[in-house]
Design a protein around this motif. Sequence first.
Motif, PDB file in Angstrom:
ATOM      1  N   ASP A 147       0.853  -1.190   0.000  1.00 24.18           N
ATOM      2  CA  ASP A 147       0.000   0.000   0.000  1.00 24.18           C
ATOM      3  C   ASP A 147       0.884   1.233   0.000  1.00 24.18           C
ATOM      4  N   LEU A 148       0.293   2.332  -0.394  1.00 21.09           N
ATOM      5  CA  LEU A 148       0.976   3.609  -0.193  1.00 21.09           C
ATOM      6  C   LEU A 148      -0.085   4.686  -0.093  1.00 21.09           C
ATOM      7  N   THR A 150       4.719   0.489  -5.713  1.00 18.40           N
ATOM      8  CA  THR A 150       4.137   1.660  -5.038  1.00 18.40           C
ATOM      9  C   THR A 150       5.059   2.864  -5.212  1.00 18.40           C
ATOM     10  N   SER A 190       3.898   6.308  -6.923  1.00 16.86           N
ATOM     11  CA  SER A 190       4.006   7.521  -6.118  1.00 16.86           C
ATOM     12  C   SER A 190       4.700   8.633  -6.899  1.00 16.86           C
TER      13      SER A 190
END
Lengths: 112, 450
Positions: B222-223, B252, B256
């Motif tokens: 997750d991020l 991720t 991002s």
Amino acid sequence: MRLEEQLYGDALVVKLLDSRFDASAAPFVKERIGDLISNGHYRIALDISEVEFIDSSGLSAAVWALKRLGSEGELVIGGARGTVMSLFRLTQLDKVFRIFPDNETAVAALRR
Amino acid sequence: MERLGETPATRQAVVSNGQVPFDALNRQNGRQLDKAVDRSGTVLVVVGDGEERRQLAKALKDQGCELLFAADGQAALRVARSRQPNLIILDISRPGEDGFEVCAALRDDEQSRHIPVILLARGFGPEEKMRGLRLGAVDYIGEPFDWAEVAAQAGSQLKLERLRRDLEAANLNLMNRQAQHQADLTAAAGIQKSLLPPYWAEQFEGVSVAWKFLPMDQVGGDLLGYRWLDEDHLAAYVIDVCGHGLPAAMLTAAISISLTPTIANGGEGTSVRQCEGFSPRQVLETLDRAYPLERFERPFTISYLVLNRKTGEFRCSRAGHPMPIIIRKGGKLESIEAGGTIIGLGRMLPFDESVGRLNCGDSIILYSDGITDWTNESTTFGIKGLRRVLEECWGIAPEIICERVIARLDKSNNRTAMHDDVTMLALTYGSGLDRSMKKSASSVPIEYTS
């Protein structure tokens, strides 16, 4: 994960026999379906009526198979149970896959 | 597992997971074992009678062994310690010495206890044999002595000993690699941490933000993040990449960076800054183009929100991700449904977005399914559990909302192992929020692990 494969005319049903379609089962399912497609099976029904638990890896494998078949083939889902169906809905994959209540309707749809 | 001896013709209906059948494994191992047909090594011979010693020595030399000799127990211990033979053949019937005591001494000594001992015994019965074996000897050979046979037994022990040493070396190698892998993971966790917002909670003019990031491994799939697109527009997102650990974490990181508004528009059009009107729908479409399933073999889901801190207007979309929740006055909750399916399918389904407006004190919560899927033996926290907590959270600062949710998870699970990464981000619109801890749960929140 054990699979059972059965041919109905040109429609192939691949039934997942174990209840967890997760990160440990997904790679094998992907590989097997990949082989089946390479061997000329383009109309596939994935029977997940025995599956009680599916996670993102399982979904990912199903999606991969769908993309692999592309426009030349078809992948449908049969027998998605309660919690499994919820995950398809949550991820909106119920709008991407044709999902049928059982094997019979799934095969019928493929053969049409 | 395929049954042994099953011919291909009978395997049509059922195909099982790709585990290698036993017979193939044995063939493979057999080939490796045959390589160790070498029955040699260094043997310490402690045999009293000169003729017997000569015969045994010859038989061992024929096998390719190197030999050491000791005349008595003291010498045996000395040689064993200093020369570290692979095997000791000890005649316990030598006059003038208690052979069992010598055996015991060899097993007691730290420097010799790992060396296997074969006992040669003359005129002893089954009780003595038991005694010898109990003292730790690996074999006990009685009369009549067939020296070729004794040498063969010795050869088997040497082979075993070699395999044991190889196994130890392999284990050590494995442990070193494990330590290296651990170090790599720690480094990756550091990198992932640097991609997270620098502060757990921030208060801006018109909006406050807070978050929790609790990966189940050292690194997460997750991020989350939030970025100012301009003076008034705050973008916030939670991502969930399929899988856990290092491969998911790497993806991720890539995503991002794609979401960083300051990156100039590259050839693939991954900059969100270019999206007109800061449209989440367009952001997701851009990501869908940039991250096709074939590229990384991992789909991901994302909730993406843009909030205007002056007006409270927001746009929100999600790609196969759990529905964000708005907390309105009186604890009324709204789920934001608009969106499309998981990223990577190449526009199999179009994305739509929800447009709305927050009032002062309203919050939006973005989260990943690690929270709603949180389960102990009998119950799942679920969307119901989450909603129950959020209903009490109107007008409350986002960091307290996060604390309450995590504390409730902790309570419902009695601190057993997490099943998935736990990730949430809360935004509260307006000023003058309740930041007192009076209403918060009394249990201690989970420690941030990385």
